[in-house]
Design an enzyme around this catalytic site. Structure first.
Site, PDB file in Angstrom:
ATOM      1  N   LYS A   1       0.832  -1.220   0.000  1.00  0.00           N
ATOM      2  CA  LYS A   1       0.000   0.000   0.000  1.00  0.00           C
ATOM      3  C   LYS A   1       0.859   1.259   0.000  1.00  0.00           C
ATOM      4  CE  LYS A   1      -1.797  -1.518   3.825  1.00  0.00           C
ATOM      5  NZ  LYS A   1      -1.231  -2.868   3.889  1.00  0.00           N
TER       6      LYS A   1
ATOM      7  N   HIS B   1       4.645   0.917   6.266  1.00  0.00           N
ATOM      8  CA  HIS B   1       4.417   1.164   4.840  1.00  0.00           C
ATOM      9  C   HIS B   1       5.719   1.607   4.196  1.00  0.00           C
ATOM     10  CE1 HIS B   1      -0.203   1.771   5.526  1.00  0.00           C
ATOM     11  NE2 HIS B   1       0.238   0.596   5.886  1.00  0.00           N
TER      12      HIS B   1
HETATM   13  P1  GDP Z   1       2.371  -2.149   3.025  1.00  0.00           P
HETATM   14  O1  GDP Z   1       2.317  -2.373   4.506  1.00  0.00           O
HETATM   15  O2  GDP Z   1       1.142  -2.620   2.345  1.00  0.00           O
HETATM   16  O3  GDP Z   1       2.716  -0.742   2.663  1.00  0.00           O
HETATM   17  O4  GDP Z   1       3.558  -3.088   2.485  1.00  0.00           O
HETATM   18  P2  GDP Z   1       5.019  -3.257   3.171  1.00  0.00           P
HETATM   19  O5  GDP Z   1       5.800  -2.022   2.961  1.00  0.00           O
HETATM   20  O6  GDP Z   1       4.884  -3.749   4.560  1.00  0.00           O
HETATM   21  O7  GDP Z   1       5.570  -4.477   2.351  1.00  0.00           O
HETATM   22  C1  GDP Z   1       5.747  -4.426   0.977  1.00  0.00           C
HETATM   23  C2  GDP Z   1       7.237  -4.724   0.663  1.00  0.00           C
HETATM   24  O8  GDP Z   1       7.370  -5.044  -0.693  1.00  0.00           O
HETATM   25  C3  GDP Z   1       8.123  -3.526   0.882  1.00  0.00           C
HETATM   26  O9  GDP Z   1       9.403  -3.977   1.218  1.00  0.00           O
HETATM   27  C4  GDP Z   1       8.147  -2.850  -0.496  1.00  0.00           C
HETATM   28  O10 GDP Z   1       9.312  -2.076  -0.710  1.00  0.00           O
HETATM   29  C5  GDP Z   1       8.129  -4.050  -1.391  1.00  0.00           C
HETATM   30  N1  GDP Z   1       7.432  -3.883  -2.666  1.00  0.00           N
HETATM   31  C6  GDP Z   1       6.329  -3.147  -2.951  1.00  0.00           C
HETATM   32  N2  GDP Z   1       5.930  -3.368  -4.222  1.00  0.00           N
HETATM   33  C7  GDP Z   1       6.798  -4.260  -4.747  1.00  0.00           C
HETATM   34  C8  GDP Z   1       6.902  -4.918  -6.012  1.00  0.00           C
HETATM   35  O11 GDP Z   1       6.095  -4.734  -6.911  1.00  0.00           O
HETATM   36  N3  GDP Z   1       7.929  -5.793  -6.166  1.00  0.00           N
HETATM   37  C9  GDP Z   1       8.830  -6.056  -5.187  1.00  0.00           C
HETATM   38  N4  GDP Z   1       9.791  -6.936  -5.436  1.00  0.00           N
HETATM   39  N5  GDP Z   1       8.764  -5.454  -3.992  1.00  0.00           N
HETATM   40  C10 GDP Z   1       7.754  -4.588  -3.763  1.00  0.00           C
HETATM   41  P1  IMO Z   2       0.406  -2.814   7.260  1.00  0.00           P
HETATM   42  O1  IMO Z   2      -0.369  -1.543   7.311  1.00  0.00           O
HETATM   43  C1  IMO Z   2       0.543  -7.026   8.430  1.00  0.00           C
HETATM   44  C2  IMO Z   2      -1.119  -8.051  12.346  1.00  0.00           C
HETATM   45  C3  IMO Z   2      -0.171  -8.516  13.430  1.00  0.00           C
HETATM   46  C4  IMO Z   2      -1.075  -9.455  14.194  1.00  0.00           C
HETATM   47  C5  IMO Z   2      -2.419  -8.749  14.139  1.00  0.00           C
HETATM   48  C6  IMO Z   2      -2.733  -7.906  15.364  1.00  0.00           C
HETATM   49  O2  IMO Z   2       1.866  -2.641   7.224  1.00  0.00           O
HETATM   50  O3  IMO Z   2      -0.117  -3.722   6.195  1.00  0.00           O
HETATM   51  P2  IMO Z   2      -1.847  -5.558  16.253  1.00  0.00           P
HETATM   52  O4  IMO Z   2      -0.459  -5.116  16.627  1.00  0.00           O
HETATM   53  O5  IMO Z   2      -2.472  -4.738  15.184  1.00  0.00           O
HETATM   54  O6  IMO Z   2      -2.739  -5.714  17.445  1.00  0.00           O
HETATM   55  O7  IMO Z   2      -1.642  -7.060  15.667  1.00  0.00           O
HETATM   56  O8  IMO Z   2      -2.372  -7.900  13.002  1.00  0.00           O
HETATM   57  N1  IMO Z   2      -0.785  -6.737  11.740  1.00  0.00           N
HETATM   58  C7  IMO Z   2      -0.289  -6.586  10.506  1.00  0.00           C
HETATM   59  N2  IMO Z   2       0.101  -7.503   9.606  1.00  0.00           N
HETATM   60  N3  IMO Z   2       0.602  -5.705   8.114  1.00  0.00           N
HETATM   61  C8  IMO Z   2       0.207  -4.778   9.011  1.00  0.00           C
HETATM   62  O9  IMO Z   2       0.116  -3.470   8.710  1.00  0.00           O
HETATM   63  C9  IMO Z   2      -0.230  -5.195  10.281  1.00  0.00           C
HETATM   64  N4  IMO Z   2      -0.661  -4.557  11.397  1.00  0.00           N
HETATM   65  C10 IMO Z   2      -1.018  -5.503  12.269  1.00  0.00           C
HETATM   66  O10 IMO Z   2       0.943  -9.170  12.884  1.00  0.00           O
HETATM   67  O11 IMO Z   2      -1.211 -10.659  13.483  1.00  0.00           O
HETATM   68 MG    MG Z   3       3.412  -3.273   6.023  1.00  0.00          MG
END
Ligand code: GDP
Ligand code: IMO
Ligand code: MG
Length: 430
Positions: free
Chosen positions: A23, A48
């Site tokens: 996201k 994020h």
């Molecule tokens: P979010 O919580 O939904 O914002 O996602 P996260 O940041 O926790 O996890 C997504 C991971 O995948 C991060 O390390 C990003 O830099 C990486 N990422 C996002 N889009 C892509 C993609 O299209 N390809 C690859 N290889 N990595 C991606």
């Molecule tokens: P983003 O926004 C993935 C999961 C935790 C746990 C459950 C409850 O980066 O996608 P909490 O601390 O919220 O009470 O934990 O929710 N969890 C997530 N898993 N991405 C997240 O956020 C999360 N935020 C909480 O691992 O299973």
């Molecule tokens: Mg995340």
């Protein structure tokens, strides 16, 4: 980069799986064309990630639009804010050259995560023998519990005259809970007051009536981007309870968490990772235990952005995704991390569940039932080509396009964005 939906003034980006769909990257990308980027639920449990010219930023509270210097970023009333970690987050961004405080609004009604919430979050997990959730330990559940019990402490409370006395009383009561229930040492009320004074020192001017601010933005036809945190299957009502977070991660959270009426949302973009991950405990029908799951984790770099924990990995689950599409009224999809599947000979898509011999396309709301389903897979060929430098849909290998088309067909909505790498530029807009 062209705007993918020029008619939408208010766009929502949310996760359709168990979080970490990518996201942050997409909000940053779309942020360029928006005036305001707002979060409506969750707190520092979110991690994020945004990658710009090889530099990585991980945002926890601050909306992922902050890296464009024209945006105003809003922390809505539905969020919970940790005064300690938000200060660190802001400091890190400012050290890297981004102006934050002058562009940030924090709802006066957003609840604060106080030190005892974090202690209770971690300690209460230790008490559970069989249903440990595996929370992020950020104090999310206890802070939201205080909100619902009408015992919380809000950002706007800090603007009142007698807040220190009220805070001391909250600390006193919570110290009883810490000692008697969890056997934990008490929290020093004066330390908490010191922390909140530092918070006010930096952020008192940011505390605002964000509901009326958002309404003014709507009237002025500002372009508003709404950034969901976590994912649909972690929703407190519609997720895999009790293995969920403590907020509404689905579309309804926008209305309660920011004060924007549902019909004002012009477009909902669902973020769908090309496979599935989950961090923390709870049912996960398409999970790949063993070597292949480990391989997928390494290929995708699937380690938590907030806690560093290894994420559980599995195939794409379109039964769950269909549920997310229906619940949120998702208009179009963004498929992320397609490049992670580059080396696979074949790819599986879960298209139905087998429940004791009966096939269903319906996601069971009961966690117990979900534990017992068997995924029914369709197997499609892999493309065996590196796609991370491609920028046009037409350049994608046939098999990759067929995979995207199949997802779109089965979910009944178009794919509008394909992400093929972590970088801002590694994106294909259809
Ligand atoms: P979010 O919580 O939904 O914002 O996602 P996260 O940041 O926790 O996890 C997504 C991971 O995948 C991060 O390390 C990003 O830099 C990486 N990422 C996002 N889009 C892509 C993609 O299209 N390809 C690859 N290889 N990595 C991606
Ligand atoms: P983003 O926004 C993935 C999961 C935790 C746990 C459950 C409850 O980066 O996608 P909490 O601390 O919220 O009470 O934990 O929710 N969890 C997530 N898993 N991405 C997240 O956020 C999360 N935020 C909480 O691992 O299973
Ligand atoms: Mg995340």
């Amino acid at each position: 980069m062209t705007v993918f939906n020029p008619d939408a003034r208010v766009q929502l980006v949310l996760g359709t799986q168990w979080g970490d769909e990518g996201k942050g990257k997409i909000v940053d990308l779309l942020g360029e064309q928006h005036d305001v980027v707002a979060r409506f639920q969750g707190g520092p449990n979110a991690g994020h990630t945004v990658q710009i010219e090889g530099e990585q930023f991980i945002l926890h509270h601050i909306p992922s639009g902050i890296l464009h210097d024209h945006t105003i970023c809003v922390i809505g009333n539905g969020m919970v804010v940790d005064p300690e970690t938000i200060l660190t987050e802001i400091e890190e961004l400012e050290d890297r050259g981004f102006e934050v405080c002058g562009r940030l609004l924090i709802s006066e009604n957003a609840h604060l995560i106080l030190p005892y919430h974090k202690i209770i979050d971690k300690a209460s997990e230790g008490f559970k023998e069989d249903a440990k959730i595996g929370t992020t330990g950020c104090g999310i559940g206890p802070a939201y519990a205080d909100k619902i019990r009408r015992e919380g402490f809000r950002a706007g409370d800090l603007l009142t005259r007698d807040w220190e006395a009220r805070l001391r009383e909250k600390v006193r009561i919570n110290n009883l809970v810490l000692e008697r229930v969890y056997g934990e040492p008490p929290v020093d009320a004066e330390d908490v007051i010191g922390l909140l004074l530092r918070f006010m020192d930096r952020l008192s001017a940011s505390i605002a009536d964000t509901m009326h601010y958002m309404q003014a933005c709507l009237r002025e036809k500002k372009r508003i981007l709404l950034e969901g945190a976590q994912g649909t299957l972690l929703d407190i009502d519609f997720g895999t309870y009790p293995f969920v977070t403590s907020s509404n991660t689905t579309i309804g959270g926008v209305s309660t968490g920011l004060g924007i009426a549902p019909q004002r949302i012009d477009h909902t973009l669902g973020i769908l990772k090309a496979y599935t991950t989950r961090v923390g405990n709870g049912p996960f029908p398409t999970e790949l235990a063993g070597d292949f799951g480990d391989r997928l984790r390494e290929m995708g770099g699937e380690y938590g952005a907030t806690t560093g924990r290894p994420r559980r990995c599995g195939w794409l689950d379109l039964v769950a995704a269909k549920y997310a599409v229906q619940l949120n009224g998702v208009d179009s999809l963004c498929i992320t991390k397609l490049d992670v599947l580059d080396t696979l000979d074949e790819i599986r898509i879960c298209t139905a569940y087998d429940v004791q011999g009966d096939r269903t396309g319906e996601f069971p709301v009961s966690g117990e039932k979900l534990e017992s389903v068997r995924p029914v897979y369709e197997t499609v060929p892999g493309w065996k080509t590196r796609i991370s430098s491609l920028t046009a849909y037409g350049d994608l290998p046939d098999a990759a396009r067929a995979y995207l088309d199949r997802i779109s067909d089965l979910l009944g909505i178009p794919v509008r964005i394909v992400s093929v790498g972590a970088g801002r530029e590694q994106t294909i807009i259809l």
